[in-house]
Design a protein around this motif. Structure first.
Motif, PDB file in Angstrom:
ATOM      1  N   ASP A   1      -5.327   3.093   6.352  1.00 38.53           N
ATOM      2  CA  ASP A   1      -6.480   3.813   6.910  1.00 38.53           C
ATOM      3  C   ASP A   1      -6.769   3.313   8.324  1.00 38.53           C
ATOM      4  OD1 ASP A   1      -6.663   5.063   4.469  1.00 38.53           O
ATOM      5  OD2 ASP A   1      -8.448   3.978   3.806  1.00 38.53           O
TER       6      ASP A   1
ATOM      7  N   GLU B   1       0.821  -1.208   0.000  1.00 36.97           N
ATOM      8  CA  GLU B   1       0.000   0.000   0.000  1.00 36.97           C
ATOM      9  C   GLU B   1       0.855   1.257   0.000  1.00 36.97           C
ATOM     10  OE1 GLU B   1      -3.942  -1.654   2.413  1.00 36.97           O
ATOM     11  OE2 GLU B   1      -2.883   0.129   3.114  1.00 36.97           O
TER      12      GLU B   1
ATOM     13  N   ILE C   1      -2.311   9.000   3.741  1.00 40.02           N
ATOM     14  CA  ILE C   1      -3.600   8.508   3.256  1.00 40.02           C
ATOM     15  C   ILE C   1      -4.387   9.608   2.546  1.00 40.02           C
ATOM     16  CG2 ILE C   1      -3.685   6.705   5.023  1.00 40.02           C
ATOM     17  CD1 ILE C   1      -5.878   8.340   6.434  1.00 40.02           C
ATOM     18  N   ARG C   2      -4.155  10.877   2.913  1.00 41.71           N
ATOM     19  CA  ARG C   2      -4.794  11.970   2.166  1.00 41.71           C
ATOM     20  C   ARG C   2      -4.256  12.034   0.746  1.00 41.71           C
ATOM     21  NH1 ARG C   2      -4.688  14.434   7.341  1.00 41.71           N
ATOM     22  NH2 ARG C   2      -2.574  15.252   7.010  1.00 41.71           N
TER      23      ARG C   2
ATOM     24  N   ALA D   1      -5.717   9.107  -1.258  1.00 42.61           N
ATOM     25  CA  ALA D   1      -7.092   9.358  -1.718  1.00 42.61           C
ATOM     26  C   ALA D   1      -7.092  10.279  -2.924  1.00 42.61           C
ATOM     27  CB  ALA D   1      -7.917   9.957  -0.583  1.00 42.61           C
TER      28      ALA D   1
ATOM     29  N   THR E   1      -4.082   4.489  10.741  1.00 46.20           N
ATOM     30  CA  THR E   1      -4.260   5.913  11.035  1.00 46.20           C
ATOM     31  C   THR E   1      -5.364   6.120  12.061  1.00 46.20           C
ATOM     32  OG1 THR E   1      -3.536   6.458   8.777  1.00 46.20           O
ATOM     33  CG2 THR E   1      -4.678   8.180  10.023  1.00 46.20           C
ATOM     34  N   MET E   2      -6.481   5.432  11.873  1.00 46.39           N
ATOM     35  CA  MET E   2      -7.564   5.550  12.838  1.00 46.39           C
ATOM     36  C   MET E   2      -7.132   5.049  14.205  1.00 46.39           C
ATOM     37  SD  MET E   2     -11.541   4.287  12.594  1.00 46.39           S
ATOM     38  CE  MET E   2     -11.155   2.552  12.398  1.00 46.39           C
TER      39      MET E   2
ATOM     40  N   GLY F   1      -1.494  10.351   8.422  1.00 44.88           N
ATOM     41  CA  GLY F   1      -2.620  11.116   7.883  1.00 44.88           C
ATOM     42  C   GLY F   1      -2.303  11.741   6.543  1.00 44.88           C
TER      43      GLY F   1
ATOM     44  N   ASP G   1      -6.042   2.901  -3.133  1.00 43.51           N
ATOM     45  CA  ASP G   1      -6.715   2.326  -1.968  1.00 43.51           C
ATOM     46  C   ASP G   1      -5.684   1.915  -0.917  1.00 43.51           C
ATOM     47  OD1 ASP G   1      -9.257   2.601  -3.065  1.00 43.51           O
ATOM     48  OD2 ASP G   1      -9.156   0.644  -4.049  1.00 43.51           O
ATOM     49  N   THR G   2      -5.939   2.314   0.330  1.00 43.52           N
ATOM     50  CA  THR G   2      -5.007   1.990   1.426  1.00 43.52           C
ATOM     51  C   THR G   2      -5.786   1.555   2.668  1.00 43.52           C
ATOM     52  OG1 THR G   2      -4.995   4.331   2.050  1.00 43.52           O
ATOM     53  CG2 THR G   2      -3.191   3.558   0.630  1.00 43.52           C
ATOM     54  N   PRO G   3      -6.537   0.451   2.606  1.00 42.89           N
ATOM     55  CA  PRO G   3      -7.369   0.072   3.752  1.00 42.89           C
ATOM     56  C   PRO G   3      -6.585  -0.219   5.023  1.00 42.89           C
ATOM     57  CG  PRO G   3      -7.270  -1.693   2.111  1.00 42.89           C
ATOM     58  CD  PRO G   3      -6.691  -0.475   1.466  1.00 42.89           C
TER      59      PRO G   3
END
Length: 310
Positions: free
Chosen positions: A291, A222, A277-278, A281, A294-295, A274, A286-288
């Motif tokens: 993501d 990713e 992943i910005r 996008a 990050t969460m 962050g 796609d970077t599940p």
């Protein structure tokens, strides 16, 4: 030439101390609390065969009056805005600002404040930390610093910085593709940080369980895809080094991201995770897994802000 090292922590303290020993004109810009420790104990480096103590020349914010030839900026991204205010009096017409932060978002902020022609790109690779006594602990031997110009007219600045920084007991190199080097480190830091923080273990812990190696490779796929989409694909050798590092059986390696989370310290989640992943996008990548990582760290940050222990 005069060097201002911003922050006498794990990175700036190590490089700055080596440069002092090499006879360079080095001043450390530090906070009052750090200044008190350094005035009492000196700046000490220990571990992995190193044992040294210097008496550093110190200034605190508000005491800067004159400009410097090179400013080595080694603070965390979360302290960047304040650091830019602090160093403003020290940035003259010929000053080169050399940041060695993770990611690349800081380049835009520094260029907007001081002009792109004044900002160099930098990549620092070393394994150090600050221990409970305020000393710099060397966790593994070897340290490298890679620098390069960002704009078309910066070659002379990079050459001057190289002259100042060379011959001080660590490897320093000037390259023409510094952004590619910075993206490579970003991929490595994001990948290693994501797998260890999500799994709460070292690389060896992760790859010792079923699916661990595949998980590490998937995260690297990713992050590498984001770099490629941005125009900075990993070289084959670079990819192989990162993959070997994050899939090495028995490896005790864990990046500073994991160490910070493990002891309940704040992290650079927005600057490293962050921002990545910005950009992903925006590039339709796609970077599940990233993501999710990050969460995970955003929840960690939320708990710290709320006064809750990890």
């Amino acid at each position: 030439m005069r060097l201002l090292v911003v922050g006498a922590g794990a990175t700036g303290g190590y490089f700055g101390a080596r440069l002092v020993r090499a006879g360079r004109d080095v001043t450390f810009l530090v906070r009052p609390g750090r200044a008190a420790v350094l005035r009492e104990r000196g700046l000490r480096i220990k571990g992995s065969g190193e044992d040294d103590r210097i008496t550093p020349r110190l200034v605190t914010a508000g005491e800067l009056r004159d400009s410097y030839d090179v400013i080595l900026l080694s603070v965390k991204a979360t302290a960047l805005a304040r650091a830019m205010d602090d160093i403003a009096p020290a940035v003259g017409a010929s000053t080169s600002v050399l940041p060695v932060l993770n990611g690349i978002g800081h380049l835009d902020q520094l260029s907007a404040r001081f002009g792109e022609e004044s900002v160099l790109g930098g990549v620092a690779l070393l394994a150090t930390s600050v221990d409970a006594q305020g000393d710099i602990a060397v966790l593994a031997p070897g340290a490298t610093l890679t620098i390069g110009e960002l704009s078309g007219g910066g070659e002379l600045r990079a050459d001057r910085a190289l002259e100042l920084l060379s011959g001080a007991g660590f490897e320093v190199t000037a390259v023409n593709n510094i952004l590619a080097e910075m993206w490579g480190k970003w991929v490595f830091i994001a990948t290693a940080g994501a797998i260890t923080c999500l799994m709460r273990g070292t690389v060896g812990d992760i790859v010792s369980v079923p699916g661990g190696t595949d998980f590490a490779r998937a995260v690297l796929a990713e992050t590498g895809a984001v770099a490629a989409a941005a125009g900075f694909p990993l070289a084959e050798k670079q990819h192989a080094v990162i993959q070997n590092t994050v899939t090495q059986p028995g490896s005790p390696f864990a990046p500073s991201f994991y160490r910070d989370v493990a002891v309940g310290r704040s992290t650079e989640v927005e600057h490293v995770f962050g921002d990545l992943i910005r950009r992903a996008a925006a590039l339709s990548v796609d970077t599940p897994l990233m993501d999710l990582a990050t969460m995970h760290l955003r929840v960690h940050q939320h708990r710290l802000a709320a006064g809750n222990s990890p």
